[in-house]
Structures are given as structure tokens and as C-alpha cells.
Design a protein around this motif. Sequence first.
Motif, mmCIF file in Angstrom:
data_model
loop_
_atom_site.group_PDB
_atom_site.id
_atom_site.type_symbol
_atom_site.label_atom_id
_atom_site.label_comp_id
_atom_site.label_asym_id
_atom_site.label_seq_id
_atom_site.Cartn_x
_atom_site.Cartn_y
_atom_site.Cartn_z
ATOM 1 N N VAL A 30 63.703 -25.874 29.959
ATOM 2 C CA VAL A 30 63.911 -26.344 31.326
ATOM 3 C C VAL A 30 62.665 -27.015 31.886
ATOM 4 O O VAL A 30 62.738 -28.058 32.542
ATOM 5 C CB VAL A 30 64.336 -25.172 32.234
ATOM 6 N N ARG A 31 61.494 -26.436 31.624
ATOM 7 C CA ARG A 31 60.263 -27.010 32.148
ATOM 8 C C ARG A 31 59.121 -26.775 31.165
ATOM 9 O O ARG A 31 59.227 -25.932 30.265
ATOM 10 C CB ARG A 31 59.921 -26.398 33.511
ATOM 11 N N ASN A 32 58.060 -27.505 31.377
ATOM 12 C CA ASN A 32 56.881 -27.402 30.516
ATOM 13 C C ASN A 32 55.995 -26.260 31.015
ATOM 14 O O ASN A 32 55.396 -26.370 32.088
ATOM 15 C CB ASN A 32 56.114 -28.729 30.546
ATOM 16 N N PRO A 33 55.885 -25.158 30.268
ATOM 17 C CA PRO A 33 55.071 -24.026 30.743
ATOM 18 C C PRO A 33 53.591 -24.355 30.861
ATOM 19 O O PRO A 33 52.858 -23.673 31.586
ATOM 20 C CB PRO A 33 55.308 -22.951 29.665
ATOM 21 N N MET A 34 53.130 -25.409 30.180
ATOM 22 C CA MET A 34 51.723 -25.777 30.270
ATOM 23 C C MET A 34 51.361 -26.331 31.642
ATOM 24 O O MET A 34 50.194 -26.436 31.990
ATOM 25 C CB MET A 34 51.369 -26.816 29.197
ATOM 26 N N ARG A 35 52.365 -26.697 32.426
ATOM 27 C CA ARG A 35 52.119 -27.204 33.778
ATOM 28 C C ARG A 35 52.201 -26.106 34.834
ATOM 29 O O ARG A 35 52.079 -26.379 36.029
ATOM 30 C CB ARG A 35 53.115 -28.320 34.098
ATOM 31 N N SER A 36 52.408 -24.886 34.390
ATOM 32 C CA SER A 36 52.492 -23.763 35.319
ATOM 33 C C SER A 36 51.122 -23.469 35.934
ATOM 34 O O SER A 36 50.084 -23.661 35.297
ATOM 35 C CB SER A 36 52.998 -22.521 34.583
ATOM 36 N N LYS A 37 51.120 -23.002 37.168
ATOM 37 C CA LYS A 37 49.859 -22.684 37.846
ATOM 38 C C LYS A 37 49.135 -21.526 37.172
ATOM 39 O O LYS A 37 47.914 -21.374 37.322
ATOM 40 C CB LYS A 37 50.129 -22.337 39.309
ATOM 41 N N SER A 38 49.862 -20.702 36.435
ATOM 42 C CA SER A 38 49.234 -19.550 35.783
ATOM 43 C C SER A 38 48.464 -19.944 34.520
ATOM 44 O O SER A 38 47.691 -19.152 33.992
ATOM 45 C CB SER A 38 50.300 -18.507 35.425
ATOM 46 N N VAL A 39 48.693 -21.160 34.037
ATOM 47 C CA VAL A 39 47.981 -21.643 32.852
ATOM 48 C C VAL A 39 46.697 -22.323 33.305
ATOM 49 O O VAL A 39 46.721 -23.333 34.009
ATOM 50 C CB VAL A 39 48.843 -22.631 32.033
ATOM 51 N N ARG A 40 45.569 -21.776 32.905
ATOM 52 C CA ARG A 40 44.274 -22.297 33.332
ATOM 53 C C ARG A 40 43.609 -23.053 32.178
ATOM 54 O O ARG A 40 43.252 -22.465 31.163
ATOM 55 C CB ARG A 40 43.371 -21.154 33.801
ATOM 56 N N TRP A 41 43.479 -24.325 32.369
ATOM 57 C CA TRP A 41 42.827 -25.166 31.370
ATOM 58 C C TRP A 41 41.318 -25.061 31.519
ATOM 59 O O TRP A 41 40.813 -24.886 32.641
ATOM 60 C CB TRP A 41 43.249 -26.626 31.566
ATOM 61 N N PRO A 42 40.590 -25.181 30.438
ATOM 62 C CA PRO A 42 39.125 -25.228 30.555
ATOM 63 C C PRO A 42 38.719 -26.422 31.406
ATOM 64 O O PRO A 42 39.333 -27.480 31.320
ATOM 65 C CB PRO A 42 38.649 -25.401 29.109
ATOM 66 N N LYS A 43 37.717 -26.232 32.238
ATOM 67 C CA LYS A 43 37.261 -27.332 33.075
ATOM 68 C C LYS A 43 36.704 -28.458 32.214
ATOM 69 O O LYS A 43 36.061 -28.216 31.203
ATOM 70 C CB LYS A 43 36.193 -26.845 34.056
ATOM 71 N N ALA A 44 37.004 -29.685 32.634
ATOM 72 C CA ALA A 44 36.557 -30.850 31.882
ATOM 73 C C ALA A 44 35.038 -30.836 31.739
ATOM 74 O O ALA A 44 34.306 -30.475 32.664
ATOM 75 C CB ALA A 44 37.006 -32.135 32.563
ATOM 76 N N SER A 45 34.589 -31.228 30.566
ATOM 77 C CA SER A 45 33.164 -31.266 30.285
ATOM 78 C C SER A 45 32.462 -32.311 31.139
ATOM 79 O O SER A 45 32.980 -33.394 31.379
ATOM 80 C CB SER A 45 32.943 -31.590 28.797
ATOM 81 N N LYS A 46 31.276 -31.971 31.605
ATOM 82 C CA LYS A 46 30.462 -32.910 32.375
ATOM 83 C C LYS A 46 29.437 -33.610 31.474
ATOM 84 O O LYS A 46 28.544 -34.293 31.969
ATOM 85 C CB LYS A 46 29.725 -32.172 33.495
ATOM 86 N N GLU A 47 29.601 -33.417 30.152
ATOM 87 C CA GLU A 47 28.651 -34.014 29.221
ATOM 88 C C GLU A 47 28.686 -35.540 29.326
ATOM 89 O O GLU A 47 29.745 -36.149 29.419
ATOM 90 C CB GLU A 47 29.006 -33.593 27.788
ATOM 91 N N ARG A 48 27.528 -36.123 29.308
ATOM 92 C CA ARG A 48 27.403 -37.569 29.425
ATOM 93 C C ARG A 48 28.067 -38.262 28.232
ATOM 94 O O ARG A 48 27.851 -37.884 27.091
ATOM 95 C CB ARG A 48 25.921 -37.941 29.486
ATOM 96 N N ARG A 49 28.896 -39.263 28.515
ATOM 97 C CA ARG A 49 29.515 -40.067 27.464
ATOM 98 C C ARG A 49 28.571 -41.205 27.093
ATOM 99 O O ARG A 49 28.180 -41.974 27.964
ATOM 100 C CB ARG A 49 30.852 -40.642 27.927
ATOM 101 N N ASP A 50 28.222 -41.284 25.848
ATOM 102 C CA ASP A 50 27.312 -42.332 25.398
ATOM 103 C C ASP A 50 28.075 -43.439 24.688
ATOM 104 O O ASP A 50 29.001 -43.172 23.914
ATOM 105 C CB ASP A 50 26.257 -41.760 24.459
ATOM 106 N N ALA A 51 27.684 -44.655 24.965
ATOM 107 C CA ALA A 51 28.313 -45.824 24.333
ATOM 108 C C ALA A 51 27.365 -46.429 23.310
ATOM 109 O O ALA A 51 26.155 -46.183 23.326
ATOM 110 C CB ALA A 51 28.667 -46.855 25.398
ATOM 111 N N TRP A 52 27.929 -47.220 22.425
ATOM 112 C CA TRP A 52 27.129 -48.011 21.496
ATOM 113 C C TRP A 52 26.733 -49.323 22.171
ATOM 114 O O TRP A 52 27.374 -49.767 23.123
ATOM 115 C CB TRP A 52 27.941 -48.347 20.257
ATOM 116 N N SER A 53 25.719 -49.951 21.630
ATOM 117 C CA SER A 53 25.460 -51.338 21.994
ATOM 118 C C SER A 53 26.549 -52.185 21.350
ATOM 119 O O SER A 53 27.152 -51.787 20.339
ATOM 120 C CB SER A 53 24.086 -51.776 21.490
ATOM 121 N N LEU A 54 26.825 -53.347 21.917
ATOM 122 C CA LEU A 54 27.834 -54.219 21.325
ATOM 123 C C LEU A 54 27.416 -54.643 19.927
ATOM 124 O O LEU A 54 28.259 -54.822 19.035
ATOM 125 C CB LEU A 54 28.053 -55.448 22.212
#
Length: 302
Positions: A30-54
Motif C-alpha cells: 500500500v505504501r513505502n515504509p521507507m517514507r514513514s516518519k519512524s524511519v530515520r535516515w542518517p544525516k547527509a554528510s557535510k564532507e566537502r565534494r572535490d572536483a577534478w580539473s577539466l
Amino acid sequence: MTVLSVDYRRGILGELSAILETAVDDRRIVRNPMRSKSVRWPKASKERRDAWSLETALRVRDLINERYRVAVVLGLGCGLRQGEAFGVGPEDIDWARGILHVRKQVQVLGGKLYYALPKGGKTRSVDMPASVAAELRQHIEHFPPVEVEFPWGGPGEDMARKKFPLLLTSRFGNAVAVNTWNTYVWKPALAKAGVIPPQAEGAKPWQWAAAPKDGFHVLRHTYASVMLEAGESVVTLARWLGHSSSTITLDHYAHFMPEAGNRGRGAIDTLFGGGGGVVDRGRNSPGCSGRSARPEGFVGRS
């Protein structure tokens, strides 16, 4: 085994959520249980995203076999994730409008490949510059798409199977598995480009130095850096990257905006007579289209 990477754990939960979302669409649950308020996802990482030079990105691209090079073009030129690049087919390309539709990805679980919706269970459309379109046309001409059939939504035998023509296939007509790509395509190119050390003497073909910040995802970071440094709207970029909000894009890539604040400062100076001239309405202005020009030859052959 303990998985320490927050992004990796969130990725696993995202894949599970996408599978369950498919089950909802198929009316198996009926519904996606992963969207339930009781399911707590790990907080998104604040790690800096590094890019390559072109320069590095293009060097790695040119060291990859022509059959598989299109994946780099899609990652670097459109910001696609690895599985999304592997899942692109000719029906996803809108040549006339210059748009690429991201509708599916190729994933692997327990060594078995399957199709799934993109991360978060959402499809999207991204800008396809003319240089990227030219690369895709050339690839299709040399390596015609091949229809590949996999289960949809997961590797289970009971999952409905779907067949799609794919741009990226092996010489045997199979879809490309991420582990095979990383071991036999990506890592050798990184070593030749000097990004990672060459294999140690006597090492097995699959034994390479760890390169957590130089995986396929670095192409997506590089794409974001090019867009933001060119002045592209954060809201537009968030939509192209498939982020649920522009806040996520800013959290990941704000450090790629070296000129942030300068336009506003200049506008206020002009308003009070300190700038001397007409206010420069930059690309981020509400009155602008939001499409930015890329450096000429960004993705084209060098």
C-alpha cells in the motif's frame, strides 16, 4: 561488517526505497515504509565534494576504451550517476530539444543486474549540450544500442522483466556491471592518467589502490563545479542533478561558487551610484533563462 560512510549507507537506503516504491506502483504494497516518519535516515554528510580539473577529467576520458567512453561523457557532460549512465537508451534522448531523460539505472545486488528508477525513485530531464549530443551520435554510429532484458525493481526471480536498448554494452552485448567497469575500465585509466598509483608488481588484475574520492561520482562533482563557476542557477542545477531541493546542492557544492556575492554587491553599488552604469543582470537573475554556456570543447574530443 560496519559501514562507516554516511553517503554509502544513505545510498543503500535509497536503493531499498526505490525498490519499495516500485512495489507500490505495482500495487504489491500500500505504501513505502521507507517514507514513514519512524524511519530515520542518517544525516547527509557535510564532507566537502572535490572536483577534478577539466584537464584531468578529459585526460581520463581519452584513456578509456571508445566503447565505454560514452559513460564518462554522460557523467561529465550531464552530471549522471554511474548507474544512470549505464541505463541510458536511445529513447531517452530528445535530439530536437537538446534534453536527456533520466528514467532508469542499471544496478547490481548479489552479483545480479537489474533495472530500477533513478535514486530517490524519481525520473528527471537534464540539459544536453550540443557537444554531448555529438558524442552520443558518434557512439551510436560506432556501437549500435543493444536490447538487454533484466528484472525491474530488484534482482528477484519474481520481479517483472523489462527489455530496453542500451547505449553502453560490452562487446558481448551485455549491460556493464559496476564492479567490472571499476576494475577493468576505470581504475586502469586512473592509473595511466596518474590519478592513482599503478598496480604493484605481482598484483591480481582486480587489485588496485583505493580511490574513494576518485570514483565515477567525481565526474558529477566536476560537472557541478563547471555549472556553478559558469554562473548557472542553483535551482536549475539541483533539478538537473536530481536533488530534492536546492539546499542539498548548496550543501554539497557551495564552495564551487567563488563569485558568490559579487553580483549582488555590484548591483547595490550601481543602485546607489557607486558602480556607474547599468545593473548587470547575471544568469541567476529571475529574468534570465538559467542556461549557461560551457567552455567550448568541454566534452568534445581533444
